[in-house]
Design a protein around this motif. Structure first.
Motif, PDB file in Angstrom:
ATOM      1  N   PHE A  31       0.854  -1.168  -0.038  1.00  0.00           N
ATOM      2  CA  PHE A  31       0.065  -0.018   0.044  1.00  0.00           C
ATOM      3  C   PHE A  31       0.896   1.259   0.115  1.00  0.00           C
ATOM      4  N   GLU A  32       0.260   2.340  -0.620  1.00  0.00           N
ATOM      5  CA  GLU A  32       1.097   3.582  -0.474  1.00  0.00           C
ATOM      6  C   GLU A  32       0.175   4.468   0.292  1.00  0.00           C
ATOM      7  N   PHE A  33       0.726   5.015   1.348  1.00  0.00           N
ATOM      8  CA  PHE A  33      -0.079   6.013   2.077  1.00  0.00           C
ATOM      9  C   PHE A  33       0.677   7.534   1.906  1.00  0.00           C
ATOM     10  N   ASP A  34      -0.415   8.421   1.884  1.00  0.00           N
ATOM     11  CA  ASP A  34      -0.014   9.765   1.739  1.00  0.00           C
ATOM     12  C   ASP A  34       0.443  10.634   3.113  1.00  0.00           C
ATOM     13  N   SER A  35      -0.105  10.124   4.292  1.00  0.00           N
ATOM     14  CA  SER A  35       0.011  10.794   5.612  1.00  0.00           C
ATOM     15  C   SER A  35       0.065   9.823   6.710  1.00  0.00           C
ATOM     16  N   PRO A  36       1.369   9.571   7.127  1.00  0.00           N
ATOM     17  CA  PRO A  36       2.742  10.176   6.475  1.00  0.00           C
ATOM     18  C   PRO A  36       3.003   9.292   5.309  1.00  0.00           C
ATOM     19  N   ALA A  37       3.900   9.755   4.488  1.00  0.00           N
ATOM     20  CA  ALA A  37       4.204   9.318   3.064  1.00  0.00           C
ATOM     21  C   ALA A  37       4.981   8.070   3.430  1.00  0.00           C
ATOM     22  N   ALA A  38       4.369   6.971   2.988  1.00  0.00           N
ATOM     23  CA  ALA A  38       5.023   5.816   3.155  1.00  0.00           C
ATOM     24  C   ALA A  38       4.618   4.497   2.241  1.00  0.00           C
ATOM     25  N   THR A  39       5.376   3.699   1.935  1.00  0.00           N
ATOM     26  CA  THR A  39       5.091   2.332   1.274  1.00  0.00           C
ATOM     27  C   THR A  39       5.121   1.081   2.118  1.00  0.00           C
ATOM     28  N   LEU A  40       4.032   0.732   2.297  1.00  0.00           N
ATOM     29  CA  LEU A  40       4.110  -0.536   3.510  1.00  0.00           C
ATOM     30  C   LEU A  40       3.425  -1.696   2.943  1.00  0.00           C
TER      31      LEU A  40
END
Length: 781
Positions: A701-710
């Motif tokens: 998954f790619e998240f915007d807040s905080p920016a991260a790829t998990l």
């Protein structure tokens, strides 16, 4: 097969032959001393990397064996072995490398060691050998035989070339490069260790996977070093020679009936140990021929599209905005640079970049690289007239330039990774000019290396290992810039070295993630137990209103007893039912009982009730016996006051008895116990939750807040929360199902598609093709 006993060999036979009474000592020809030392260093470097990779994998392999153990005793043995291997592996690695180094030095000094034939155990000796030692010898022989047969052609070439540099004397089995010597070196290094046969078998299997199975490429590199040094460069190998060598190999190792037989310990270890897979990404499996054909067609299409674009374009800028190489050469030039001149200029730029990289990596812009190439060509130009490039060469240079411009603009890579990879630009122009299959062959080693480094840079972006990975990328790029001489075999070596490093990162990440999952499952089970215990106490207090001292005791101390019983015995157990009944009896006894039969029942159960209370608190082991006794006295006094309709006493027990140890363990896990209802979600979000409930673990998954790829690592059935880890396996976030669905609905989180995981060159060339097609179609419209 090996024996720990050594055979006595006379000094004369060891060091020299004789001819007419004159001693003939073998020695390396002086002109090959440097080559010999180069091969020695290459051998030790290769073995050091591969045996370290094997020991890195040992943690996972032994842990898998522990999980699949048939009883607790065997499981404890494997867990103890994990700790022992961690303590011993450095010592074993050093002993192994020392064994090989000594063997090599003895070979150079013509000191003969007992050969494999000398060390065989015959039928009369077998009765003197312990069963474990015999099975261990079989394991060593088996891996040696398989490597000998698989690499027989390369080994024949090495033997002939070693004979040439050793005054014509063949090395036979005493060559330090043979699989037998390498396997025996590990056998000797492992001998003093305290491991039993089961653990040793696992270590041998890992050694075979990471060392013996990688010898093919190593031998190819060694033979290439001989060829480059002019040692039998045209050596051929016939079918009859292969047959003869196979027969010799069979006679000087253990009998086929023994070497082909898999020992019982090896079979058992194989069943217990999940076979370690080599990492994906940089170490991916070889694709089918259909992919190669598709890649070749794409390369031809790109060349045709670029030629069409040049004919239609009104400027010298390429579709990505970077000037073509033709923009830096005079349009009226008559002299055309030859391939030799172009490669010479690129080689000079390569060395310049190597020197710059040694000082530090900075971003190398594509247009600046092209300008430097043209200037280098002009400086090397022997004619007075200005020069230009042939269209075929210009097309290749521009395609490589667009590839590296794609890397520089790729949002998935960090600036540091882009800067490191951008320094390969002039080198890859050389590779493409010398070997056009860089674009058309999916398995080209230079292509795989670039893909592997880029993929690793994306995967470990922001992870704890990112810094170590970038150091490795810098080392790999520096080695490529310093060592490339027009032979793609260098990329095979660098790719193998880089893959071993990435594989080690992956295995550490897998272990870290596994531990995070196990910890999360433990917390989840604790939370489920606590929720059920709290629900039972709440139901009891609702039925029987009690004084504060009784309520505090039930909600704090007795909840822990119920949780402990739940975790140890389960909610259906007699123990749980007993402690649940004790809670209900205590609450009932702390309400005023007006009826005589109730008073009579209280007198009957009271002694057993307070005995159960004391036993339950003792079970926790968190309170001192004196403290427990005082608390039980307080509860008894409160009960008596209630029945006498007197004021209930306030609690005088120490604060520690009112604390909740198991609840404290969850104090930092508020997100796990937070309400996770989907009732208030929109229709779209509820649809997303249905899909999320069936999503596979391992999805990124790619998240915007905080920016991260998990990566989605685990889902809690108790709380309906999702646990995410980063590339290093570290737990980073817990997301309730409802929260995750809303973030996806609002575009704040995205599931990464397969397209994002495609190799960098595939993505780049596909994007370049789309750009050309768009511009060409637009121009003809």
């Amino acid at each position: 097969m090996r024996s720990r006993s050594s055979s006595n060999t006379s000094t004369s036979n060891n060091n020299q032959g004789s001819l007419g009474g004159i001693s003939l000592e073998r020695k390396i020809l002086p002109q090959f001393n440097s080559l010999t030392q180069e091969i020695r260093q290459h051998l030790l470097n290769f073995l050091a990397q591969q045996v370290r990779a094997a020991f890195i994998q040992a943690d996972t392999a032994l842990f898998n064996c522990a999980e699949n153990a048939e009883n607790n005793q065997v499981q404890d043995m494997f867990f103890e072995s994990i700790r022992e291997v961690r303590k011993q592996h450095v010592q074993i690695e050093r002993a192994f490398l020392k064994n090989i180094a000594n063997q090599f030095d003895d070979f150079i000094k013509a000191k003969k060691r007992p050969s494999a034939a000398d060390a065989q155990i015959d039928a009369q000796q077998l009765s003197l050998v312990q069963n474990d030692e015999f099975e261990e010898s079989l394991l060593v022989s088996s891996m040696s035989n398989k490597a000998n047969e698989r690499c027989i052609e390369a080994l024949y070439a090495i033997e002939q070339r070693l004979a040439l540099i050793n005054s014509g004397i063949k090395s036979d089995d005493n060559s330090p490069l043979t699989p037998t010597v390498i396997a025996n070196g590990f056998y000797t290094a492992l001998a003093p260790s305290p491991f039993n046969l089961q653990v040793k078998t696992i270590l041998y299997m890992l050694f075979e996977q990471f060392v013996m199975r990688e010898l093919d490429q190593f031998y190819a590199t060694i033979n290439q070093a001989f060829i480059s040094a002019g040692v039998l460069p045209n050596l051929s190998y016939s079918a009859s020679q292969r047959k003869q060598r196979l027969m010799q190999a069979a006679t000087r190792t253990t009998p086929n009936s023994l070497s082909a037989t898999r020992t019982s310990t090896e079979r058992q270890a194989s069943n217990n140990m999940q076979s370690p897979e080599r990492g994906s990404g940089a170490a991916s499996a070889i694709p089918s021929n259909a992919i190669d054909e598709q890649t070749s067609l794409q390369a031809e299409t790109l060349t045709a599209l670029l030629s069409t674009y040049r004919q239609q374009a009104t400027s010298t800028a390429l579709p990505d905005g970077v000037p073509s190489i033709t923009a830096f050469t005079p349009s009226n030039a008559t002299h055309k640079y030859s391939s030799a001149e172009l490669l010479s200029a690129l080689a000079s730029l390569q060395q310049h970049n190597a020197q710059q990289a040694a000082q530090g990596f900075t971003m190398l812009a594509v247009d600046r690289s092209k300008q430097a190439l043209v200037k280098q060509l002009q400086d090397l130009n022997s004619t007075a007239s200005p020069g230009k490039l042939a269209e075929q060469h210009a097309n290749t240079i521009d395609l490589v330039g667009m590839l590296f411009n794609f890397i520089i603009e790729d949002a998935s890579l960090t600036q540091s990774s882009k800067a490191i990879l951008s320094n390969l630009h002039p080198l890859y122009v050389q590779v493409a000019l010398q070997d056009p299959t860089l674009f058309s062959q999916y398995q080209h080693p230079a292509r795989k290396l670039l893909n592997g480094m880029a993929q690793a840079g994306v995967e470990y972006r922001g992870a704890s290992e990112e810094k170590a990975l970038q150091h490795k990328m810098q080392f790999t790029v520096s080695q490529a810039l310093q060592s490339y001489k027009g032979d793609s075999i260098l990329f095979d070596y660098l790719l193998q070295d880089f893959n071993v490093f990435v594989h080690a990162l992956q295995r550490r990440a897998e272990l870290r993630e596994k531990r995070a999952i196990e910890a999360a499952k433990g917390r989840d089970r604790l939370l489920a137990a606590r929720q059920q215990a709290l629900a039972l106490v709440a139901s009891t207090l609702q039925k029987f209103p009690v004084p504060n001292i009784i309520q505090d005791f039930l909600e704090q101390s007795w909840v822990d007893v119920l949780v402990f019983s739940f975790l140890r015995h389960g909610p259906a157990s007699q123990q749980w039912q007993c402690y649940a009944e004790t809670a209900q009896q205590l609450a009932w006894s702390a309400t005023f009982l007006a009826l005589p039969e109730e008073q009579e029942r209280l007198a009957t159960v009271n002694l057993e009730l307070f005995s159960q209370l004391q036993q339950g608190l003792d079970l926790l082991g968190s309170h001192h016996p004196d403290t427990i006794r005082k608390l039980v006295q307080e509860l008894s006094a409160c009960q008596q006051a209630v029945q006498a309709q007197q004021a209930t006493p306030a609690s005088k027990s120490p604060a520690q008895t009112r604390q909740n140890p198991l609840g404290t363990m969850l104090s930092n896990e508020e997100e796990l116990s937070a309400p996770n209802s989907t009732d208030n979600l929109s229709t779209q979000a509820r649809e997303i939750t249905k899909k999320l409930e069936h999503i596979n673990f391992g999805t990124w998954f790619e998240f915007d807040s905080p920016a991260a790829t998990l990566k989605l690592s685990w889902f809690s059935p108790t709380t309906r929360n999702y646990m995410f880890v980063d590339s290093s396996g570290q737990r980073v976030a817990i997301k309730p199902l409802s929260t995750l669905a809303m973030e996806i609905e609002h575009g704040q989180a995205r599931i990464l598609t397969e397209q994002r995981s495609k190799p960098l060159m595939d993505r780049a060339l596909h994007a370049i093709q789309k750009i050309f097609q768009h511009f060409n179609n637009h121009s003809t419209a």
